[in-house]
Scaffold this motif. Structure first.
Motif, short mmCIF file in Angstrom:
data_model
loop_
_atom_site.label_atom_id
_atom_site.label_comp_id
_atom_site.label_asym_id
_atom_site.label_seq_id
_atom_site.Cartn_x
_atom_site.Cartn_y
_atom_site.Cartn_z
N ASP A 1 0.82 -1.21 0.00
CA ASP A 1 0.00 0.00 0.00
C ASP A 1 0.85 1.26 0.00
N ARG A 2 0.31 2.30 -0.59
CA ARG A 2 1.01 3.58 -0.71
C ARG A 2 1.39 4.15 0.67
N PRO A 3 0.44 4.26 1.63
CA PRO A 3 0.83 4.80 2.94
C PRO A 3 1.92 3.97 3.62
N GLY A 4 1.85 2.66 3.47
CA GLY A 4 2.86 1.79 4.07
C GLY A 4 4.24 2.02 3.47
N LEU A 5 4.31 2.21 2.14
CA LEU A 5 5.60 2.49 1.51
C LEU A 5 6.15 3.85 1.93
N TYR A 6 5.28 4.86 1.95
CA TYR A 6 5.75 6.18 2.41
C TYR A 6 6.33 6.08 3.82
#
Length: 186
Positions: A76-81
């Protein structure tokens, strides 16, 4: 610029072991904890709910979703950020070429792509040794990974590591060298 490492390979090819060796080499290398919706092993995952998954999908924040072993695994995008905060370099484990393509396309970063490989017999030996209770499913996933790789003959890798003949520390050092020499900051 954000950086990350994508480790692709069949079950028991050494993704966890090489990630640990990378972390020992340099603390900036951190395992990316995929969001997991389901049951079973929880270590190394961020456990989530179907409602959390629905909210991520509604916002367009699911980079890649994989349904396997009766569970849902999400990059997921938030997890990668979050994983890239403070200059950390997440190590993302994938076993599907579509996942590799989606992560590199949908999440801009400098990605180092590494193919980890081992023979099916090695997966058959390693799987029960690491505590898997579903080795037959892991061997089926090995077959699927081999077919997936064969269906993508033009896939580009910065490195291929045969983990049955390469020590984890050596593999980590080779990956680290690529990250350092191809880094946009170097």
């Amino acid at each position: 610029m954000r950086q990350g490492i994508l480790l692709y390979g069949p079950p028991a090819a050494g993704k966890d072991t090489i990630t640990a060796a990378l972390n020992e080499l340099d603390g900036r290398y951190v395992p990316f904890a995929r969001l997991k919706i389901g049951t079973g092993k929880t270590q190394g995952y961020r456990m989530g709910t179907p409602e959390q998954l629905a909210a991520l999908e509604a916002r367009g924040d699911v980079i890649y979703r994989n349904d396997r072993y009766g569970n849902i695994y999400v990059v997921d995008r938030p997890g990668l950020y979050q994983a890239m905060e403070g200059g950390r370099i997440p190590v993302v484990h994938l076993g599907q070429m579509v996942g590799m393509e989606q992560v590199t396309t949908l999440f801009p970063a400098h990605w180092v792509r590494v193919l980890l490989w081992c023979p099916k017999e090695t997966t058959a030996q390693r799987s029960p040794q690491r505590g898997d209770t579903d080795t037959a499913a892991r061997l089926a996933a090995w077959d699927a990974t081999e077919a997936d790789l064969a269906a993508h003959p033009r896939a580009q890798w910065e490195l291929r590591v045969d983990t049955d003949t390469t020590a984890p520390r050596e593999a980590a050092e080779r990956i680290d060298k690529i990250v350092r020499t191809t880094s946009p900051r170097s």
